[in-house]
Design an enzyme around this catalytic site. Structure first.
Site, PDB file in Angstrom:
ATOM      1  CD  GLU A  99      -0.883   1.081   3.421  1.00  0.00           C
ATOM      2  OE1 GLU A  99      -2.050   0.965   3.764  1.00  0.00           O
ATOM      3  OE2 GLU A  99      -0.143   2.019   3.769  1.00  0.00           O
ATOM      4  CG  ASN A 128       0.570  -3.773  10.586  1.00  0.00           C
ATOM      5  OD1 ASN A 128       0.935  -4.632   9.782  1.00  0.00           O
ATOM      6  ND2 ASN A 128      -0.625  -3.206  10.520  1.00  0.00           N
ATOM      7  CB  THR A 139     -10.417  -1.034  14.004  1.00  0.00           C
ATOM      8  OG1 THR A 139     -10.364   0.224  13.340  1.00  0.00           O
ATOM      9  CG2 THR A 139      -9.027  -1.621  14.041  1.00  0.00           C
ATOM     10  CB  CYS A 141      -2.369  -5.526   5.947  1.00  0.00           C
ATOM     11  SG  CYS A 141      -2.153  -3.946   6.768  1.00  0.00           S
ATOM     12  CG  HIS A 178      -2.734  -8.680   9.370  1.00  0.00           C
ATOM     13  ND1 HIS A 178      -1.506  -8.213   8.959  1.00  0.00           N
ATOM     14  CD2 HIS A 178      -3.468  -7.567   9.663  1.00  0.00           C
ATOM     15  CE1 HIS A 178      -1.509  -6.888   8.983  1.00  0.00           C
ATOM     16  NE2 HIS A 178      -2.688  -6.469   9.414  1.00  0.00           N
ATOM     17  NE  ARG A 222     -20.270   0.333  13.858  1.00  0.00           N
ATOM     18  CZ  ARG A 222     -20.262  -0.988  13.885  1.00  0.00           C
ATOM     19  NH1 ARG A 222     -19.147  -1.648  13.856  1.00  0.00           N
ATOM     20  NH2 ARG A 222     -21.401  -1.653  13.968  1.00  0.00           N
ATOM     21  CB  SER A 267      -8.159  -2.308   5.987  1.00  0.00           C
ATOM     22  OG  SER A 267      -7.697  -2.524   7.289  1.00  0.00           O
ATOM     23  CE  LYS A 285      -5.475  -5.640  24.723  1.00  0.00           C
ATOM     24  NZ  LYS A 285      -5.828  -4.375  25.333  1.00  0.00           N
TER      25      LYS A 285
END
Lengths: 344, 138
Positions: free
Chosen positions: A80, A265, A200, A112, A233, A198, A295, A238
């Site tokens: 990207e 990342n 993600t 990604c 990914h 909201r 995404s 987390k």
């Protein structure tokens, strides 16, 4: 049997600590580190970009494969952060790697997951008999707006895979899950992406990772317990861990491929670099499950089985751990210079 | 102050992809000497020489170096930077930038290897010129 005949990673040498970025924006470093589970991220040198990263990763993949670059009939680079809006990264990379000019080539973009999409296309071309070998690369120098949450994670790195016959790791099958989800985007001419916070987590990352992984398992007729390593990914530390817990994957199966806490990342290079870290240690017969996420949104899931050839090739290039541990810390000031955030 | 400018035209850059991207030089099969950049005629053997294209290994040692503190136009954000004379394993000496290494760690005789990097941009909207630089082998 088709699969990975050569692989290689590259991660720039420079690192900035999460605490260093947090300090600049008046945030509590411990809270940020705990929230993202990222201690530091890689930063490209001032003379590095997606093309230079792709060349270095590609050289490592070629060294491991032992094949003549002239036998590569297709090259797809997913990123990207292609340096040009119009002019392929791939043409520069192909020239630098001395790849055959009778070549199918295009740059790809899918946040990604463009790197794994490139792997799927190359696999299909090899399977169809159109080419003998093809190279797929996922590489990025991702952008995070100064002060934005993404600035703590947006990092740089890439991985290259040569796909063909007699592989070191068989790509048994792949499965993709794709929807139109407005979780992250960057408009033409904009320097930094925006994200719909909201979206993600649940409807984006987790939905696609879970659906693609389940789809793959269903397609190959296996349970996730049958896999020795699982790589998802890694936008932060987390999310992948939470997804692993959903599938009840034990730590020893996902920690070898979880690199985000030490390099951030790497976007299109993220899960592919995780895969290279696993290939550096896996043994014959080991099964690897890889699921990317991009995404926008989509996930590609791969079922991979290691062959005895892997041990023969993996020491022919620097391992991923070498690139992770090879580092030089920089200040936020140097970081702004390297990332061209300073206007002179 | 007179600004030193380092630029090459797009056609010249394009014509030199092989030496710039892949370290392609040549070797005289008669006297055995290697050349970089590639020569049209062997300076030792003249027209009796036989030049063959070779790809150098990208390994060498630092023969000499200097630290640039007053940069060429376009290199301001890299200052201070190091330009070295690299003695290739195969013999020829070439000039190039040594990167990713603290200046204090650069000494004559250290082993280096080539890396693919951006050399400079024509402008934010111009062509990006890529080529080889050098890093000290750790």
């Amino acid at each position: 049997m088709l699969g990975i005949v050569g692989y290689g990673a590259y991660i720039p040498k420079y690192r900035i600590k999460t605490a260093e970025i947090a300090k600049i924006w008046g945030k509590n470093p411990k809270e940020i580190e705990k929230g993202l589970l990222i201690k530091e991220k890689s930063v490209p040198g001032i003379d590095e970009d997606t093309i230079t990263i792709a060349v270095e990763a590609g050289q490592n993949a070629l060294a491991r494969s032992g094949i003549n670059p002239k036998d590569i009939g297709a090259l797809f680079i997913g990123s990207e952060s292609h340096p040009y809006a119009v002019k392929p990264s791939g043409t520069v990379v192909a020239e630098a790697l001395n790849i055959n000019r009778e070549l199918r080539l295009a740059d790809m973009e899918f946040a990604c997951k463009a790197g794994t999409a490139a792997m799927q296309i190359i696999l299909s071309m090899v399977k169809a008999g159109d080419i003998k070998y093809g190279m797929a690369i996922g590489a990025d120098t991702s952008q995070g707006r100064p002060g934005d949450a993404l600035e703590y994670s947006a990092a740089a790195g890439g991985a290259a895979f040569i796909i063909g016959k007699d592989p070191a790791a068989i790509i048994e099958d792949t499965y993709s899950f794709t929807t139109d989800t407005p979780d992250f985007w960057r408009r033409e001419g904009e320097n930094y992406p925006k994200h719909g916070a909201r979206f993600t987590g649940e409807p984006s990352y987790f939905r696609h990772i879970i659906q693609a992984t389940k789809g793959l398992l269903n397609k190959v007729g296996r349970n996730i317990e049958e896999y020795d390593y699982v790589v998802f990914h890694q936008p932060n530390g987390k999310f992948p861990v939470k997804a692993m817990k959903y599938f009840k994957v034990p730590k020893e199966k996902y920690l070898p491929g979880l690199v985000v806490d030490r390099i951030g990342n790497c976007y299109s290079g993220s899960s592919p670099i995780g895969l290279t870290a696993v290939l550096d240690i896996a043994n014959e017969g080991d099964k690897i499950l890889l699921t990317s996420y991009g995404s926008g949104a989509g996930s590609d899931s791969f079922s991979i089985i290691v062959t005895k050839r892997l041990k023969e090739i993996r020491d022919k290039a620097k391992k991923t751990e070498y690139y992770i541990e090879r580092k030089q810390y920089i200040s936020y000031g140097v970081y702004t210079k390297f990332r061209k955030k300073l206007k002179i | 102050m007179i600004k030193m400018v380092h630029r090459s035209s797009i056609p010249l850059h394009w014509r030199l992809y092989e030496p710039k991207y892949k370290l392609v030089g040549n070797k005289c099969l008669k006297c055995g000497e290697s050349f970089f950049p590639p020569r049209n005629i062997c300076p030792n053997c003249g027209r009796k020489g036989a030049l063959k294209k070779i790809v150098f290994s990208g390994r060498g040692t630092i023969y000499s170096y200097t630290v640039i503190r007053t940069p060429l136009d376009g290199f301001e954000q890299q200052t201070p930077y190091v330009i070295g004379v690299i003695k290739l394993k195969e013999g020829p000496k070439i000039v190039g930038q040594i990167v990713d290494t603290e200046i204090r760690d650069i000494t004559i005789g250290k082993e280096v290897k080539s890396v693919f990097r951006k050399i400079y941009d024509d402008s934010p909207s111009g062509l990006i010129h890529y080529g080889l630089k050098w890093v000290v082998i750790e």
